[in-house]
Design a protein around this motif. Structure first.
Motif, PDB file in Angstrom:
ATOM      1  N   SER A   1      26.067 -31.544   1.872  1.00 50.34           N
ATOM      2  CA  SER A   1      25.790 -30.569   3.135  1.00 50.34           C
ATOM      3  C   SER A   1      25.264 -29.279   2.364  1.00 50.34           C
ATOM      4  O   SER A   1      25.088 -29.325   1.201  1.00 50.34           O
ATOM      5  CB  SER A   1      27.254 -29.960   3.638  1.00 50.34           C
TER       6      SER A   1
ATOM      7  N   ASN B   1      28.904 -27.593  -6.148  1.00 51.69           N
ATOM      8  CA  ASN B   1      27.883 -26.501  -5.305  1.00 51.69           C
ATOM      9  C   ASN B   1      26.700 -26.297  -6.349  1.00 51.69           C
ATOM     10  O   ASN B   1      27.323 -25.629  -7.374  1.00 51.69           O
ATOM     11  CB  ASN B   1      28.471 -25.233  -4.615  1.00 51.69           C
TER      12      ASN B   1
ATOM     13  N   THR C   1      26.083 -28.713  -1.459  1.00 47.13           N
ATOM     14  CA  THR C   1      27.231 -29.301  -1.923  1.00 47.13           C
ATOM     15  C   THR C   1      26.940 -30.602  -2.080  1.00 47.13           C
ATOM     16  O   THR C   1      26.289 -31.356  -1.298  1.00 47.13           O
ATOM     17  CB  THR C   1      28.404 -29.277  -0.809  1.00 47.13           C
TER      18      THR C   1
ATOM     19  N   SER D   1      27.222 -24.413   7.846  1.00 44.74           N
ATOM     20  CA  SER D   1      26.937 -25.434   6.947  1.00 44.74           C
ATOM     21  C   SER D   1      26.350 -26.810   7.795  1.00 44.74           C
ATOM     22  O   SER D   1      26.502 -26.853   8.916  1.00 44.74           O
ATOM     23  CB  SER D   1      28.476 -26.043   6.690  1.00 44.74           C
TER      24      SER D   1
ATOM     25  N   ARG E   1      28.178 -17.375   7.435  1.00 46.78           N
ATOM     26  CA  ARG E   1      27.665 -18.877   7.216  1.00 46.78           C
ATOM     27  C   ARG E   1      27.654 -20.014   8.042  1.00 46.78           C
ATOM     28  O   ARG E   1      28.467 -19.886   8.744  1.00 46.78           O
ATOM     29  CB  ARG E   1      28.813 -19.113   5.939  1.00 46.78           C
TER      30      ARG E   1
ATOM     31  N   ASN F   1      24.903 -25.077   2.707  1.00 54.17           N
ATOM     32  CA  ASN F   1      25.613 -23.883   3.137  1.00 54.17           C
ATOM     33  C   ASN F   1      24.635 -22.798   3.363  1.00 54.17           C
ATOM     34  O   ASN F   1      24.163 -22.319   2.171  1.00 54.17           O
ATOM     35  CB  ASN F   1      26.814 -23.602   2.475  1.00 54.17           C
TER      36      ASN F   1
END
Length: 181
Positions: free
Chosen positions: A164, A130, A124, A175, A173, A166
């Motif tokens: 970030s 993304n 991100t 992050s 998931r 992911n």
């Protein structure tokens, strides 16, 4: 006469002992001089070339994470680096971010291996976009073992910074924060 011979032998022994210690100290002095002359005279660090591309250190916060429904995958992100990319005119075209993934399988011996596909990861950016990897290497670790995946690359558009990363595995998931310094 015995006293004379004894005195002369004694004086010769003292003479040889004095010469030997003088020779030893001269050898030590000459080896010290040789050592000091063979040392490099340039003590300053070599300066970096002025035309080197701009580079960054990438840090992940936290740099470790558990993934998987049973938390069987322990992932460590390390050796993060970024290099600014430019075209022929010197215009910045983006940034290449590379890092290494270290996967540790927490399953017991005899249980399943863990397969990690970085193509599932999403980076991100600070503008909310993304992106996926430009290049990646999958990694699989047998039970109770650790494997690494190197040369994983993201190509960031010009003027953006990562925010970030992911991580995805088996419908789970996590992050992780990303910062370029």
């Amino acid at each position: 006469m015995n006293k004379t011979i004894l005195a002369s032998v004694f004086s010769i022994a003292i003479f040889f002992a004095a010469c030997k210690s003088k020779t030893t100290s001269e050898n030590a002095d000459s080896s010290a001089n040789t050592t000091s002359t063979t040392e490099p005279e340039n003590n300053s660090a070599t300066p970096a070339p002025a035309n080197e591309p701009k580079s960054y250190t990438v840090t992940f916060s936290p740099d470790t994470a558990f993934l998987g429904k049973k938390k069987e995958a322990f992932i460590r992100l390390k050796n993060g680096k970024a290099v600014e990319l430019q075209d022929n005119e010197g215009k910045v075209t983006g940034t290449e971010l590379t890092y290494e993934i270290e996967l540790t399988n927490k399953n017991k011996v005899g249980e399943n291996s863990v397969y990690l596909n970085p193509n599932d990861f999403r980076l991100t950016l600070d503008n909310g976009t993304n992106i996926t990897h430009e290049n990646y290497n999958t990694v699989s670790a047998d039970a109770e073992s650790t494997k690494s995946s190197e040369d994983n690359k993201f190509r960031l558009p010009a003027g953006t910074k990562p925010k970030s990363l992911n991580l995805f595995l088996d419908e789970t998931r996590v992050s992780v924060g990303v910062e370029m310094k």
